[in-house]
Design a protein around this motif. Structure first.
Motif, short mmCIF file in Angstrom:
data_model
loop_
_atom_site.label_atom_id
_atom_site.label_comp_id
_atom_site.label_asym_id
_atom_site.label_seq_id
_atom_site.Cartn_x
_atom_site.Cartn_y
_atom_site.Cartn_z
N GLN A 154 0.83 -1.20 0.00
CA GLN A 154 0.00 0.00 0.00
C GLN A 154 0.87 1.26 0.00
OE1 GLN A 154 -2.58 0.28 3.42
NE2 GLN A 154 -3.75 1.99 2.57
N THR A 155 1.95 1.21 0.75
CA THR A 155 2.86 2.37 0.81
C THR A 155 3.56 2.59 -0.54
OG1 THR A 155 3.26 1.96 3.16
CG2 THR A 155 4.88 3.32 1.98
N SER B 196 1.51 4.20 -3.46
CA SER B 196 1.05 5.58 -3.40
C SER B 196 1.52 6.34 -4.63
CB SER B 196 1.58 6.27 -2.14
OG SER B 196 2.99 6.33 -2.16
#
Length: 957
Positions: A487-488, A491
């Motif tokens: 998820q990071t 981005s």
């Protein structure tokens, strides 16, 4: 003034009256039934002057020729007849005898001289304009799949690959396709893109197909088979014809989509000496969507998707091929001080891949094809003794090609221009074929470089690793830490359909540098000349032929495909041949044909290709024919086999022409810190943080990929030197026996066509995957101590352990014994008086011991058993006919650089009904392909083939 005008009009009228000197009228009938035959051709022998019968079988012919002269009367499916005209206003009644079987049709390709299929010394399959009208397939090209022994693999709606006798691929370089004598293979790709630069359906006169080797007459690449498409002459077939076809394609993934197919042909003979024609074809539809998202991380289908496999590599997902080991990233970040000391120990030695993009996000799936053709024909003597032809063809369109990657072929243009001089016994022609790849691009690199446009790989994997470490230190489980890490790293991801994605996509597909872009750039061409002379009017003892050909390639990809960085690469090949044909015994029942050809390519030694065949015609009417042949074939390495230099994402492709090895070097490759220390202190060549690998190293200092994989599993199995030899031509020796005949069965006869073949291959051209270490030699002579007081370890093994290596695909030959054999039988008859029934079966078997060459992948890609059935009636009742085709084949293994997988068995049903409206000169046809609706795959990775339904209206054909 008025008197002068009347006088001029009278003179003009008188001259017209004097020109029209002879009138012939008549009727053409079926000798068996007595019914009249519409559409029969009536012409003066050896001239273009003629007419056709009307819908009642009658004709009126007015000519300037004075009797006596000869009329030739012909129509497909009947024996032609000649009638002597001895006076003006003569009335003719012609009764044509129907061909007893399709084996009575005349072919030219088998021996480069006209002969009945029945008497051909080798296997021949044929389709003419009559069978094209009756085909149930959406197009004549699709209908080829119903011929005995023929396979068609569907790459996309507009790209079908024809093949015979095994080794099928979409890049089918072992099968030739000639259109009016011109090889219409792509100059850079070396294979025909289906019918992209082919022929309008309205202009097809005949299609003849020779399965198996044919190099003795047709040279290099006539290896698996050769197909001849011959167009209609503007002298013989005049007028304006139009075909309008529309329908839908239906697929689960794509839904129902409209397609349109328009064909126009115009031909006119301005005189006995000059004629011209023009054809236009336009097709537009929607491609079959490719939506197979199964995991392929180990080179085959595996379980797991993106949610369950962090190193997921979906089949029709691109960009997720970019993968790295998290432990290695963590060690680098720790060494740079970005991660705290000891952080690397928290990271598993596990590979993780970037999130990719689905193929449907990277393609418009617009299928389009526009073809234009034209010819100018000049007969200096007003007959067919000598004809000069200028012929031009243009094809532009969109399609999908699957090779090592999936390519969106967009606005791809090919053109051919030919000048030919031909007569009764000779031809001389020269032509040029050129292409422009237009806006085509590689979907895999499009996805990879869109990903890198919004976040480069180092940043993405660095963020992933850093977030994973933080999550682990915070007490998250491994699965939770991975979820947070992805998820990071994600981005800022460009989402399909967004303005940012569209802008990045457009920029990438216009960039030919695969480091940053995806464009397929090419302007390659070749020049070809060939000639043939038949000495039948000079020699009485036998029929002799001599001929030859020359071809010059000019590779021009601006360094994006080939190593032509500093200008086009040119090389040539040529060949000469001779053939003798002699008939023996009473009534010329035994025919012996012997041929030999010599070919020489610039980069290879010369090659001889002999052929000898025997054909015996038994029975009262020569309708029991037996044949046997021995022939050879060969295939020169393609332009890509010799001169490719390409980063394909999963590895580097480098051709093996001697002058190509040093011309190609990779882009800079990252070297590990430990690798730099080892190489600089113990190696022979200094190395920096990056290095580049030359093509020569792939051939002279590389491990075989299979041995590296075995070493990774068990380090007692040391990797071995690949020893890749430079590619050379491959050869096949083919043996064939066959029978064609008529078997009486009461009221009707059964025609039988049987053939059995056995092929032996030598120096089969193969790709070999190798691994090149960045330092050290693959003979393991250069060593370095590992650890304080440790034993010396070969530098090349240290490179493998550090990940300091690159994968290459090389082009070479297999030393393995490779054989194939098979048989086919076709049965045709009439049942219930007028119903046509045909059944054929094909058996194909591949004989190869994989253990003799573990790294070789032959790609036979052919089902062992195929059965095809045809049933129909061209005149079920007045003006109404129908035809049904059914095909079944068993499962088989598909092998390719894209993916290996088993293709399931399938049954496909096509059908059509047609209705003629004579007063409109029209035929209406309603039909469909794959009417059962069960979708199937031609190969792993392509779109599943659904159903196709169509309605057509053909005028004056």
């Amino acid at each position: 003034m008025i008197k002068k005008m009347i006088l001029l009009a009278f003179i003009a009228f008188s001259s017209v009256a004097m020109v029209a000197q002879t009138t012939v009228t008549g009727t053409v009938k079926d000798a068996k039934t007595g019914e009249t035959i519409p559409g029969a051709n009536i012409k003066i022998s050896r001239k273009a002057v003629g007419t056709t019968t009307d819908f009642d079988g009658n004709f009126v012919l007015q000519v300037t020729d004075k009797p006596p002269f000869t009329l030739e009367i012909s129509v497909l499916g009947f024996h032609p007849e000649k009638i002597e005209i001895t006076k003006n206003n003569q009335k003719v009644i012609a009764s044509l005898i129907e061909n007893e079987t399709s084996l009575d049709e005349i072919v030219v390709s088998a021996s480069r001289t006209p002969e009945r299929i029945m008497e051909s010394p080798v296997t021949v399959e044929r389709m003419d304009s009559r069978s094209i009208k009756n085909t149930s397939a959406p197009s004549f090209y699709d209908g080829l799949e119903n011929l005995k022994g023929v396979d068609i693999n569907t790459n996309s709606l507009t790209f079908k690959s024809v093949n015979t006798r095994g080794f099928a691929t979409f890049s089918n370089t072992r099968f030739m396709q000639l259109v009016d004598g011109m090889d219409n293979s792509s100059p850079a790709l070396n294979f025909a893109l289906g019918n992209l630069l082919g022929m309008s359906e309205l202009d097809v006169k005949t299609v003849e197909l020779l399965p198996g080797a044919s190099s003795a007459l047709y040279g290099a690449n006539a290896f698996n088979g050769i197909m001849f498409m011959t167009s209609k002459s503007p002298f013989e077939d005049q007028g304006i014809s139009v075909s309008l076809k529309s329908g839908i394609t239906s697929q689960d993934a794509a839904g129902d989509n409209e397609f349109k197919d328009l064909n126009i042909r115009m031909a006119y003979a301005f005189s006995d000496k000059f004629a011209a024609k023009a054809t236009l074809s336009y097709l537009k539809g929607t491609e079959w969507y490719a939506t197979d998202y199964r995991n392929t991380k180990d080179g085959s289908y595996t379980s797991g998707d993106r949610n369950s496999d962090r190193n997921y590599d979906g089949l029709n997902v691109y960009g997720d091929e970019v993968s790295t080991n998290l432990r290695g990233v963590a060690e680098t970040l720790e060494g740079l001080g970005i991660l705290p000391s000891g952080a690397a120990a928290l990271v598993p030695s596990e590979n993780v891949s970037r999130t990719g993009y689905d193929e449907r996000d990277l393609m418009t799936y617009e299928a389009k094809s526009v073809k234009f053709g034209g010819s100018l024909n000049y007969r200096p003597f007003g007959d067919d003794r000598l004809e000069i032809v200028w012929n031009s063809k243009f094809g532009i369109g969109n399609t999908i090609y699957q090779g090592t990657n999936r390519y969106n072929i967009k606005d791809f243009l090919m053109e051919q221009h030919k000048l030919e001089v031909k007569g009764k016994n000779f031809f001389v022609r020269g032509y040029v074929t050129s292409e422009d790849a237009g806006n085509s691009y590689d979907t895999r690199f499009a996805a990879i470089n869109i990903n890198r446009a919004w976040k480069d790989d180092n940043t993405w994997f660095g963020e992933y690793t850093g977030a994973f470490v933080q999550g682990t230190l915070a007490g998250l489980t491994a699965d939770q830490a991975h979820a947070v890490a992805r998820q990071t790293a994600e981005s800022g991801r460009l989402l399909p359909g967004s303005a940012g994605f569209k802008a990045a996509f457009e920029e990438v597909i216009q960039d030919p540098d695969l480091v940053t872009g995806a464009k397929f750039q090419d302007n390659t061409k070749y020049y070809h000349a060939d000639a043939n002379y038949n000495l039948q009017d000079i020699t009485d003892w036998a029929e002799f032929q001599v001929g030859g050909s020359y071809r010059l390639y000019s590779l021009n990809s601006n360094g994006s495909i080939f190593t032509d960085y500093d200008g086009p690469i040119e090389y040539n090949e040529y060949g000469v041949y001779t053939q003798a044909q002699k008939k023996f015994l009473e009534e010329d029942r035994l025919k012996i044909t012997a041929s030999i050809r010599y070919d020489k390519a610039q980069n290879f030694e010369g090659n001889f290709s002999p052929r000898i065949s025997f054909a015996y015609a038994g029975g009262e009417n020569k309708n029991q024919n037996f044949r046997a042949s021995f022939q050879t074939g060969f295939r020169n390495p393609t332009t890509q086999d010799q001169y490719i230099g390409l980063n394909a994402g999963r590895g580097f492709l480098v051709g093996s022409a001697p002058d190509n090895l040093d011309r190609y070097t990779t882009s800079p490759l990252t070297v590990s810190g430990g690798g730099q220390f080892i190489a600089n202190n113990f190696g022979t060549t200094p190395i920096g943080s990056t290095t580049s690998i030359s093509g020569r190293m792939a051939y002279e200092n590389a491990f075989s990929q299979s041995s590296v994989e075995a070493f990774a599993a068990d380090q007692s199995n040391l990797p071995t030197n690949a020893n890749v030899a430079l590619v050379k031509p491959e050869k096949v020796t083919a043996f064939e026996v066959g029978y064609r005949g008529i078997v009486p069965t009461g009221d009707s006869n059964i025609s039988v066509d049987l053939s059995v073949y056995y092929n032996q291959y030598e120096d089969f051209i193969a790709n070999k995957n190798v691994v090149v270490p960045f330092y050290g030699d693959v003979n393991l002579t250069q060593t370095a101590p590992v650890g304080p007081g440790g034993a010396n370890v070969p530098l090349a093994l240290i490179a493998i352990g550090n990940g300091d290596f690159a994968g290459f695909q090389t082009y070479t030959n297999s030393a393995a014994d490779i054989n194939s054999y098979g048989a086919s039988i076709g049965l045709n008859t009439k049942v219930f008086n007028d119903f046509n029934l045909g059944l054929n079966y094909t058996y194909s078997k591949f004989d190869f011991d994989q253990a003799s060459d573990p790294d070789f992948e032959a790609g036979f890609n052919t089902p062992e058993h195929k059965v095809k059935l045809q049933f129909g009636n061209t005149n079920l009742f007045k003006n109404f006919g129908f035809n049904i085709n059914a095909r079944w084949q068993d499962e088989y293994r598909w092998e390719s650089t894209f993916l290996d997988a088993t293709i399931a068995s399938r049954t496909v049903l096509d059908a059509q009904i047609n209705y003629s409206v004579p007063t409109w000169k029209s035929v209406f046809k309603l039909g469909g392909a794959n009417l059962t609706g069960k979708e199937y795959l031609s190969a792993p990775g392509v779109g599943a083939i659904g159903s196709q339904y169509y309605l057509s209206w053909t005028i004056n054909n």
